[in-house]
Scaffold this active site. Structure first.
Site, PDB file in Angstrom:
ATOM      1  N   HIS A  10     133.357-110.171  34.719  1.00 41.05           N
ATOM      2  CA  HIS A  10     134.438-110.895  34.043  1.00 41.05           C
ATOM      3  C   HIS A  10     134.259-110.987  32.538  1.00 41.05           C
ATOM      4  CE1 HIS A  10     136.516-111.316  37.679  1.00 41.05           C
ATOM      5  NE2 HIS A  10     135.490-111.897  38.268  1.00 41.05           N
ATOM      6  N   HIS A  43     130.626-104.325  39.371  1.00 37.94           N
ATOM      7  CA  HIS A  43     131.466-103.660  40.364  1.00 37.94           C
ATOM      8  C   HIS A  43     132.307-102.624  39.624  1.00 37.94           C
ATOM      9  CE1 HIS A  43     134.660-104.217  43.810  1.00 37.94           C
ATOM     10  NE2 HIS A  43     134.347-102.947  43.592  1.00 37.94           N
ATOM     11  N   ARG A  45     135.132-100.450  39.836  1.00 41.14           N
ATOM     12  CA  ARG A  45     136.297-100.280  40.717  1.00 41.14           C
ATOM     13  C   ARG A  45     136.975 -98.944  40.462  1.00 41.14           C
ATOM     14  NH1 ARG A  45     139.126-104.294  43.353  1.00 41.14           N
ATOM     15  NH2 ARG A  45     138.020-106.261  43.494  1.00 41.14           N
ATOM     16  N   GLU A  70     127.962-102.592  42.696  1.00 39.45           N
ATOM     17  CA  GLU A  70     128.920-102.827  43.794  1.00 39.45           C
ATOM     18  C   GLU A  70     129.939-101.708  43.745  1.00 39.45           C
ATOM     19  OE1 GLU A  70     130.953-106.567  43.710  1.00 39.45           O
ATOM     20  OE2 GLU A  70     129.074-107.669  43.747  1.00 39.45           O
ATOM     21  N   THR A 101     137.494-109.203  45.392  1.00 43.03           N
ATOM     22  CA  THR A 101     137.156-108.757  46.741  1.00 43.03           C
ATOM     23  C   THR A 101     137.541-109.857  47.732  1.00 43.03           C
ATOM     24  OG1 THR A 101     135.281-107.698  45.684  1.00 43.03           O
ATOM     25  CG2 THR A 101     135.293-107.722  48.085  1.00 43.03           C
TER      26      THR A 101
END
Ligand code: PXP
Length: 239
Positions: A10, A43, A45, A70, A101
């Protein structure tokens, strides 16, 4: 004592809102390590909405603790993991439209793809954790897939609207931890854990690591606000 892996996604979210070069999740990761984090989580994505490939590559070079990637169990992500060699991969489900998620990987539906992905990564020396809901069947299948670890999804507990729902969700987490421990699986927990819900995990010594992001980044925004405003005020004063 359980470890703390800090998720810096974030920090990248704030950067990507403006497509600016700051704040840099790499800088946040280094500060988190200085503050005592036992690992850094990102993560990557498919839609690259926050963490970028560049972040993961730089983090691989500069993280001193451990880098946890992740990712979804896709061909693209497996290729990146094999190239970057994180210290741990956590396999997570990924939906394009989701805010975050939304739950654990469903091992009943995805066991073949996940088992193959675990094999590929672990054969190249990267231990794999599977993010699953606190359900015995999911744990059994993660164990059968030969994963080194599981990460138990704590989101349902952390977001429960009533004390009864919270208690029921927490009982499931405790049972899942005990069961996974019996199977000798490593146990991480994460999703939605904040400065209040962390206290409920007192005494659960089977937990290897807490994976926490949103609440820490949110707290950092507030605890850093005073210094940030003073710094800008001083610059204006000097004009
Ligand atoms: N663990 C997993 C598998 C996640 O997907 C996330 C969210 O990116 C977290 C832990 C951290 O959750 P939170 O940001 O709510 O602390």
């Amino acid at each position: 004592m359980a470890g703390l892996a800090v998720n810096v996604d974030h920090v990248a979210t704030i950067r990507e809102v403006r497509k600016s070069s700051y704040p840099d999740p790499v800088a946040a990761a280094l500060i988190a390590e200085i503050a005592g984090a036992d690992g850094i989580v990102v993560h990557l994505r498919e839609d690259r909405r926050h963490i970028q490939d560049r972040d993961v590559r730089i983090l691989r070079n500069v993280v001193q603790t451990k880098l946890i990637l992740e990712m979804a169990a896709t061909v693209e992500m497996v290729g990146i993991a094999l190239d970057i060699q994180p210290d741990l991969v956590t396999l997570v489900p990924e939906k394009r439209g989701e805010l975050t998620t939304e739950g654990g990987l469903d091992m009943i539906i995805h066991k073949n793809n996940i088992t193959e992905t675990v094999d590929t990564l672990q054969n190249s020396g990267i231990p794999v954790s599977i993010f699953i809901d606190p359900e015995p069947e999911q744990i059994k299948l993660a164990h059968r897939a030969n994963a080194s670890m599981i990460e138990i999804h704590t989101g349902t507990f952390c977001e429960a609207a009533t004390p009864a729902k919270k208690d029921a969700a927490f009982d499931k987490i405790v049972n899942a931890i005990k069961f996974a421990h019996k199977l000798k699986l490593g146990i991480n927990v994460g999703h939605g854990i904040c400065y209040n819900t962390i206290k409920d995990f007192h005494g659960l010594h089977e937990i290897d690591e807490f994976s926490i992001g949103h609440s820490i980044v949110s707290r950092a925004v507030l605890t850093g606000m005073e210094a940030a405003v003073k710094e800008m005020r001083d610059l204006i004063r000097q004009l």
